[in-house]
Structure formats: C-alpha cells, structure tokens
Design a protein around this motif. Structure first.
Motif, PDB file in Angstrom:
ATOM      1  N   THR A 187       0.815  -1.213   0.000  1.00  0.00           N
ATOM      2  CA  THR A 187       0.000   0.000   0.000  1.00  0.00           C
ATOM      3  C   THR A 187       0.854   1.270   0.000  1.00  0.00           C
ATOM      4  OG1 THR A 187      -0.175  -0.130   2.419  1.00  0.00           O
ATOM      5  CG2 THR A 187      -1.943  -1.142   1.123  1.00  0.00           C
ATOM      6  N   SER A 226     -10.307   3.832  -3.140  1.00  0.00           N
ATOM      7  CA  SER A 226      -9.539   3.569  -1.920  1.00  0.00           C
ATOM      8  C   SER A 226     -10.515   3.697  -0.765  1.00  0.00           C
ATOM      9  CB  SER A 226      -8.391   4.567  -1.774  1.00  0.00           C
ATOM     10  OG  SER A 226      -7.466   4.443  -2.829  1.00  0.00           O
ATOM     11  N   ARG A 231      -5.434   5.474   2.951  1.00  0.00           N
ATOM     12  CA  ARG A 231      -4.713   4.615   2.013  1.00  0.00           C
ATOM     13  C   ARG A 231      -4.474   5.372   0.716  1.00  0.00           C
ATOM     14  NH1 ARG A 231      -7.028  -1.171   2.061  1.00  0.00           N
ATOM     15  NH2 ARG A 231      -5.770  -1.244   3.962  1.00  0.00           N
ATOM     16  N   GLU A 234      -5.261   2.490  -4.594  1.00  0.00           N
ATOM     17  CA  GLU A 234      -6.592   1.876  -4.664  1.00  0.00           C
ATOM     18  C   GLU A 234      -6.598   0.493  -4.025  1.00  0.00           C
ATOM     19  OE1 GLU A 234      -4.904  -0.814  -7.510  1.00  0.00           O
ATOM     20  OE2 GLU A 234      -4.477   1.271  -7.018  1.00  0.00           O
ATOM     21  N   ASP A 235      -7.708   0.161  -3.400  1.00  0.00           N
ATOM     22  CA  ASP A 235      -7.881  -1.175  -2.836  1.00  0.00           C
ATOM     23  C   ASP A 235      -9.044  -1.917  -3.486  1.00  0.00           C
ATOM     24  OD1 ASP A 235     -10.003   0.169  -1.580  1.00  0.00           O
ATOM     25  OD2 ASP A 235      -8.902   0.389   0.312  1.00  0.00           O
TER      26      ASP A 235
END
Length: 387
Positions: A187, A226, A231, A234-235
């Motif tokens: 991350t 995100s 963060r 992007e997740d």
C-alpha cells in the motif's frame, strides 16, 4: 545431451518474515531439478545472514546486497556460480535487481508485477534479448493443469468464438488498516508503484484472461476506489474491457471484499460453449453448453490434453494446488534452461511459462487501469512490447 546436474540458483529477497520467498523456495525444490546455493535475502546484511543460516547455506554465498551477489557470483568458476536468480522482493526492486543480473549474464525468474513503470519493463525486454538470457515471470496461476486444459479447449475451437469474459479476484485481507510487512509495502506508492489492488492481484486476473483465451485488450474503462481511510493507493477496481476482435470483458479485483480469501475465478463464453474455473477449487474445469448437460473435467485423467498432463504429478483424486502450480513455472523454466545449457532445443511444453514480454504487457495494463480510473474515461491499451 541432457544436463547431468541440478540447476543452481540464488535468491534476492525472501528474508525473515517474507511470505512469497518461501513459496518460491518450495516451488523450485519440488521436482528435484533446482537447488538454492546463494542469496541476498534482505537489504539488511544481518537479516540476510540469518536467513542463510536458517537455510543451511554456505556463509560465503550469503551476501549483504544484490549488487555484491551479482559481482561475486560472476567471479566464481562456471561450475560453481549460480545459473539463475530468483527475485522475490517488493515491486520497486524488481527492475534494478533484474537489470543487474541480466547484465551479468544470469537468467532470471521474477515475481510480478515485473517493474513499476512501462519504461523499465521495456528496458528489461531489450536487455533479455541483448544478453540472450531466459526470463520467467511468476504469474503462477497459469501453471494449474486445468487452466492449461481451458486454454487448449479455446485454441482448438471447442468454445467457438469468444464473446464474453468475466474474471474476478476478490480478497478481504486489507478491508481494514493492517500494519504488517506484507500490507505495508503493498500500500506504499514508493514500494508498490502506482497501484495496490490492480498491481498485486488485478495483474494476475488480466494475465489469466490473456493466457487462457489469447485475447488482447484494445481499450478499457476503470472505476477505482480507496475505501480505507488514509490509504494512498486503490484497494478496489472494476474494469470494463473491449478486446481486439470484438469480445467484451469484466475484470474485478478487490482487497476489501470482506470474507474473501483468494477467490480468483474466470468464465469465458463462446458461440458454442463456455468454461468456468476457480482457483480455490482448481482441480476441476466446468464446461457449459446451450443444448446439453454441463461437463466437468478433472485433473489427472488420461482424457485431458498433453499440456494438462505435462503439468500434473500425481493421479486423479489427489488434489494439486498452489505450490504445484507455482512449481510448474519453475520446472518448465528449468527444463528450458537445462536444454539451453546442453545445447539442445527445449520441448514445446517446457516453453510454457510467462515471459518478459508478458511482464511488460502486465505493467502497461496496470498503468492504463489507473489512468482510466483517475480520468473516468476510456483509454486505448493496444500495446506491443519490445521483442
């Protein structure tokens, strides 16, 4: 003439607390054709030494940096030095480590994504060609026998013309802020590059589609998010894809899909039939028909294609999984390298592993998804890496 010894390799990365390094070591050792003899296992010389001791390596072959390893291994006699290096570091080190060892004349196995930038990826393509080395990228999901069976079905026209592909890779391990070695570098833009979810798992999904179907992306539009506060990368990503030739696709990858582990799956729909494969239940390939019953193909059976059988080790009913698929990348690479060192041509099935060009396409894909997601618009992807 067959090579009358095991291949010798060194590892960069994979020190104390590392997950993927241990996976690589298990996979490389599985078929008894490769032995670990050297390593620079950490950016800390002390931790590298610690790992070398745990692995019972000769202390003189455990190095404090990858630069020292490349230099000193190059100076050893040919019958002692490593044949190739395995790179299992965070993303930001893939390019400099690979470049250093390629320029020193060593063959390379590298984790994905291959590099942080397209320019770095293209440089590695040119260096591999210039120095005549073999380069394998560990998109390990292509190593599953039933993935290879699916590929053969499509190549042989069993599905007809491919119209639609849906590929998913949801995980849930980063649904909240996590403070550990694996989460922190993935991350961190300085170590991971421009992407987290797409670079780490979306690249696997994209590669799996291309490997199985042969389709190449023409354009895409992405929605990236995100979800976890603070963060930077992007997740979660959702991508609509147009492939050359007219097929359409959906790619979804996520690190915040609560409850999911490694639920990579793919469905490809043709004009005659469709296939479905799931990584968490990898020994079965489902084939669906409009006017007939569903068929289930099972790993380890004689009715499968040579490609699937070539990448199986044990009889049907005994599951093969993640490590075996990973090992198929290593053993095919090893057979190809052994043939090269023996002055022979490798077998066609032994050449079946992801290459440096696959790596370059993957890096371009990552950047195009992030570009599209930030602009909220379609982007062209029509990309050909240096050969």
């Amino acid at each position: 003439m067959t090579l009358d010894r095991k291949l010798r390799y060194g590892m960069v990365g994979g020190g104390p607390g590392a997950f993927i390094g241990e996976v690589h070591r298990m996979a490389a050792a599985l078929d008894g054709k490769i032995e670990l003899v050297a390593g620079a296992f950490s950016s800390s010389a002390e931790k590298s030494k610690q790992k070398g001791e745990e692995l019972n390596l000769d202390p003189s072959r455990v190095y404090g940096s990858y630069q020292e390893m490349a230099e000193k291994e190059s100076q050893l006699p040919e019958d002692e030095r490593i044949d190739f290096v395995s790179i299992v570091t965070p993303n930001f080190l893939h390019h400099p480590v690979a470049k250093t060892f390629i320029e020193a004349g060593f063959h390379v196995v590298c984790d994905k994504p291959m590099t942080k930038t397209v320019e770095e990826a293209e440089e590695l393509c040119r260096l591999v060609d210039e120095h005549d080395v073999i380069f394998a990228l560990t998109h390990n999901y292509t190593g599953y026998p039933m993935v290879k069976e699916a590929r053969e079905m499509i190549e042989n026209g069993k599905l007809g013309e491919i119209r639609k592909v849906v590929v998913e890779y949801p995980q849930g391990w980063l649904a909240e802020q996590v403070d550990n070695k694996q989460a922190n570098w993935r991350t961190d833009p300085k170590k991971a590059g421009v992407s987290s979810a797409v670079g780490d798992i979306g690249s696997h999904a994209e590669n799996l589609v291309e490997y199985i179907t042969g389709l190449q992306i023409e354009s895409l539009i992405a929605d990236i998010s995100s979800f976890v506060e603070g963060r930077e990368l992007e997740d979660d990503a959702n991508v609509l894809v147009h492939y050359k030739g007219g097929a359409r696709g959906i790619l979804y990858c996520s690190q915040v899909s609560v409850g999911e582990e490694n639920n990579l799956s793919i469905r490809a729909y043709g004009t005659k039939a469709a296939i479905e494969w799931k990584q968490e239940n990898p020994n079965y390939l489902h084939v669906l028909y409009q006017d007939g019953p569903e068929q289930v193909y099972k790993r380890g059976n004689e009715y499968l294609t040579e490609a699937a059988k070539h990448n199986s080790r044990i009889p049907s009913g005994h599951p093969e999984g993640f490590i075996e698929a990973f090992a198929n990348i290593y053993v095919n690479f090893a057979n190809t390298l052994s043939a090269k060192l023996s002055g022979e041509d490798p077998g066609e099935l032994d050449l079946d592993f992801p290459t440096v060009q696959d790596g370059a396409r993957g890096v371009d894909f990552i950047h195009k998804v992030i570009e599209s997601g930030k602009k909220s618009k379609w982007v062209d992807v029509d990309y050909t890496p240096p050969s």
